[in-house]
Design a protein around this motif. Structure first.
Motif, PDB file in Angstrom:
ATOM      1  N   UNK A  92       0.835  -1.194   0.000  1.00 50.69           N
ATOM      2  CA  UNK A  92       0.000   0.000   0.000  1.00 50.69           C
ATOM      3  C   UNK A  92       0.876   1.254   0.000  1.00 50.69           C
ATOM      4  N   UNK A  93       1.976   1.216   0.730  1.00 52.19           N
ATOM      5  CA  UNK A  93       2.894   2.348   0.769  1.00 52.19           C
ATOM      6  C   UNK A  93       3.577   2.557  -0.576  1.00 52.19           C
ATOM      7  N   UNK A  94       3.949   1.479  -1.241  1.00 49.41           N
ATOM      8  CA  UNK A  94       4.571   1.624  -2.566  1.00 49.41           C
ATOM      9  C   UNK A  94       3.560   2.202  -3.558  1.00 49.41           C
ATOM     10  N   UNK A  95       2.321   1.710  -3.508  1.00 52.63           N
ATOM     11  CA  UNK A  95       1.294   2.252  -4.402  1.00 52.63           C
ATOM     12  C   UNK A  95       1.078   3.740  -4.147  1.00 52.63           C
ATOM     13  N   UNK A  96       0.985   4.122  -2.884  1.00 53.50           N
ATOM     14  CA  UNK A  96       0.804   5.545  -2.559  1.00 53.50           C
ATOM     15  C   UNK A  96       2.019   6.368  -2.964  1.00 53.50           C
ATOM     16  N   UNK A  97       3.209   5.807  -2.835  1.00 51.08           N
ATOM     17  CA  UNK A  97       4.415   6.534  -3.202  1.00 51.08           C
ATOM     18  C   UNK A  97       4.486   6.744  -4.719  1.00 51.08           C
ATOM     19  N   UNK A  98       4.108   5.740  -5.487  1.00 54.00           N
ATOM     20  CA  UNK A  98       4.233   5.836  -6.944  1.00 54.00           C
ATOM     21  C   UNK A  98       3.076   6.611  -7.555  1.00 54.00           C
ATOM     22  N   UNK A  99       1.842   6.330  -7.138  1.00 55.98           N
ATOM     23  CA  UNK A  99       0.682   6.903  -7.819  1.00 55.98           C
ATOM     24  C   UNK A  99       0.001   8.041  -7.059  1.00 55.98           C
ATOM     25  N   UNK A 104       4.029  14.284  -0.426  1.00 53.33           N
ATOM     26  CA  UNK A 104       5.051  13.339   0.051  1.00 53.33           C
ATOM     27  C   UNK A 104       4.571  12.448   1.195  1.00 53.33           C
ATOM     28  N   UNK A 105       3.260  12.324   1.377  1.00 54.32           N
ATOM     29  CA  UNK A 105       2.748  11.446   2.427  1.00 54.32           C
ATOM     30  C   UNK A 105       2.980   9.974   2.079  1.00 54.32           C
ATOM     31  N   UNK A 106       2.972   9.630   0.794  1.00 53.04           N
ATOM     32  CA  UNK A 106       3.257   8.255   0.379  1.00 53.04           C
ATOM     33  C   UNK A 106       4.696   7.872   0.678  1.00 53.04           C
ATOM     34  N   UNK A 107       5.611   8.830   0.510  1.00 59.49           N
ATOM     35  CA  UNK A 107       7.019   8.565   0.821  1.00 59.49           C
ATOM     36  C   UNK A 107       7.211   8.345   2.325  1.00 59.49           C
ATOM     37  N   UNK A 109       4.933   7.249   4.405  1.00 59.49           N
ATOM     38  CA  UNK A 109       4.332   5.945   4.716  1.00 59.49           C
ATOM     39  C   UNK A 109       5.284   4.806   4.330  1.00 59.49           C
ATOM     40  N   UNK A 110       5.963   4.964   3.197  1.00 63.80           N
ATOM     41  CA  UNK A 110       6.916   3.943   2.775  1.00 63.80           C
ATOM     42  C   UNK A 110       8.087   3.845   3.752  1.00 63.80           C
ATOM     43  N   UNK A 111       8.545   4.973   4.251  1.00 65.62           N
ATOM     44  CA  UNK A 111       9.652   4.963   5.217  1.00 65.62           C
ATOM     45  C   UNK A 111       9.240   4.239   6.500  1.00 65.62           C
ATOM     46  N   UNK A 112       8.024   4.484   6.985  1.00 64.03           N
ATOM     47  CA  UNK A 112       7.558   3.800   8.189  1.00 64.03           C
ATOM     48  C   UNK A 112       7.325   2.312   7.934  1.00 64.03           C
ATOM     49  N   UNK A 113       6.904   1.959   6.737  1.00 62.60           N
ATOM     50  CA  UNK A 113       6.724   0.542   6.415  1.00 62.60           C
ATOM     51  C   UNK A 113       8.063  -0.197   6.449  1.00 62.60           C
ATOM     52  N   UNK A 114       9.099   0.458   5.965  1.00 58.89           N
ATOM     53  CA  UNK A 114      10.428  -0.163   6.019  1.00 58.89           C
ATOM     54  C   UNK A 114      10.929  -0.265   7.462  1.00 58.89           C
ATOM     55  N   UNK A 115      10.590   0.723   8.288  1.00 61.95           N
ATOM     56  CA  UNK A 115      10.971   0.643   9.702  1.00 61.95           C
ATOM     57  C   UNK A 115      10.268  -0.523  10.397  1.00 61.95           C
ATOM     58  N   UNK A 116       9.014  -0.794   9.987  1.00 67.88           N
ATOM     59  CA  UNK A 116       8.286  -1.923  10.569  1.00 67.88           C
ATOM     60  C   UNK A 116       8.997  -3.221  10.230  1.00 67.88           C
ATOM     61  N   UNK A 131       5.045   1.683  14.685  1.00 64.48           N
ATOM     62  CA  UNK A 131       5.377   2.165  13.342  1.00 64.48           C
ATOM     63  C   UNK A 131       4.365   1.688  12.312  1.00 64.48           C
ATOM     64  N   UNK A 132       3.770   0.515  12.521  1.00 59.71           N
ATOM     65  CA  UNK A 132       2.726   0.035  11.608  1.00 59.71           C
ATOM     66  C   UNK A 132       1.489   0.924  11.694  1.00 59.71           C
ATOM     67  N   UNK A 133       1.162   1.362  12.912  1.00 59.64           N
ATOM     68  CA  UNK A 133       0.020   2.282  13.057  1.00 59.64           C
ATOM     69  C   UNK A 133       0.301   3.612  12.355  1.00 59.64           C
ATOM     70  N   UNK A 134       1.527   4.090  12.486  1.00 57.15           N
ATOM     71  CA  UNK A 134       1.894   5.352  11.834  1.00 57.15           C
ATOM     72  C   UNK A 134       1.890   5.198  10.318  1.00 57.15           C
ATOM     73  N   UNK A 135       2.403   4.087   9.802  1.00 62.85           N
ATOM     74  CA  UNK A 135       2.391   3.845   8.355  1.00 62.85           C
ATOM     75  C   UNK A 135       0.968   3.753   7.839  1.00 62.85           C
ATOM     76  N   UNK A 136       0.098   3.085   8.591  1.00 65.70           N
ATOM     77  CA  UNK A 136      -1.311   2.998   8.175  1.00 65.70           C
ATOM     78  C   UNK A 136      -1.966   4.367   8.164  1.00 65.70           C
ATOM     79  N   UNK A 137      -1.667   5.190   9.166  1.00 61.47           N
ATOM     80  CA  UNK A 137      -2.233   6.542   9.224  1.00 61.47           C
ATOM     81  C   UNK A 137      -1.795   7.376   8.019  1.00 61.47           C
ATOM     82  N   UNK A 138      -0.490   7.332   7.690  1.00 63.52           N
ATOM     83  CA  UNK A 138      -0.018   8.091   6.535  1.00 63.52           C
ATOM     84  C   UNK A 138      -0.578   7.526   5.230  1.00 63.52           C
TER      85      UNK A 138
END
Length: 164
Positions: A92-99, A104-107, A109-116, A131-138
């Motif tokens: 979901x973070x990659x999709x938000x980052x690309x599309x 820059x909220x997708x970026x 979210x992707x950073x927090x997903x990698x931290x998870x 960090x998963x909650x934060x990634x989901x929020x972003x």
């Protein structure tokens, strides 16, 4: 050079009765008796790999007293939490980052997903959940704002503002 040298047979020994610490560290060798001549000392030779060497003194196990006083032995088993249940929202973070990378909220979210993912590898369950909650929020925020902007663009394309 060793003509006439013979090995003396050793009496059979059962398994050692001492504790593992005493068997692993046998006592030091005693000094050889000075009355033995070199020719008679040949008969006392034994292999070095033997733990029950006849030249070593018979020392009772000092750990046997500790074994008798221990009344309630305990075993500690560490159980690590199952970190596979923590969702990292990576796709979901990659999709938000690309599309749908709205502000820059997708970026982020992707950073927090990698931290998870990193914290899951380190078995840090609490940090991974936060960090998963934060990634989901972003991801939710990025998806909602980008979808809202796309809907507004389609509305303004369908019904242009001709009054201005």
């Amino acid at each position: 050079p060793f003509e006439g040298v013979a090995w003396t047979p050793r009496p059979p020994q059962g398994p050692p009765q001492d504790c593992f610490a005493c068997i692993a560290k046998p006592p030091a060798l005693r000094q050889a008796s000075p009355v033995l001549s070199p020719s008679s000392a040949v008969y006392l030779m034994e292999s070095k790999s033997c733990k029950g060497d006849s030249l070593r003194p018979a020392v009772p196990c000092k750990h046997s007293v500790e074994k008798k006083t221990m009344t309630n032995p305990t075993t500690v088993i560490e159980i690590y939490p199952d970190t596979t249940e923590v969702n990292d929202y990576y796709l979901w973070s990659i999709f938000n980052f690309v599309y749908l990378n709205f502000c820059c909220l997708g970026f982020i979210a992707l950073a927090y997903s990698l931290k998870v993912r990193d914290k899951k590898l380190l078995n840090d369950l609490n940090g991974a959940v936060e960090d998963a909650k934060t990634a989901r929020l972003f991801n939710i925020t990025s998806s909602a704002l980008a979808t809202f902007c796309i809907i507004l663009i389609f509305i303004f394309l369908r019904y242009p503002l001709t009054d201005y």
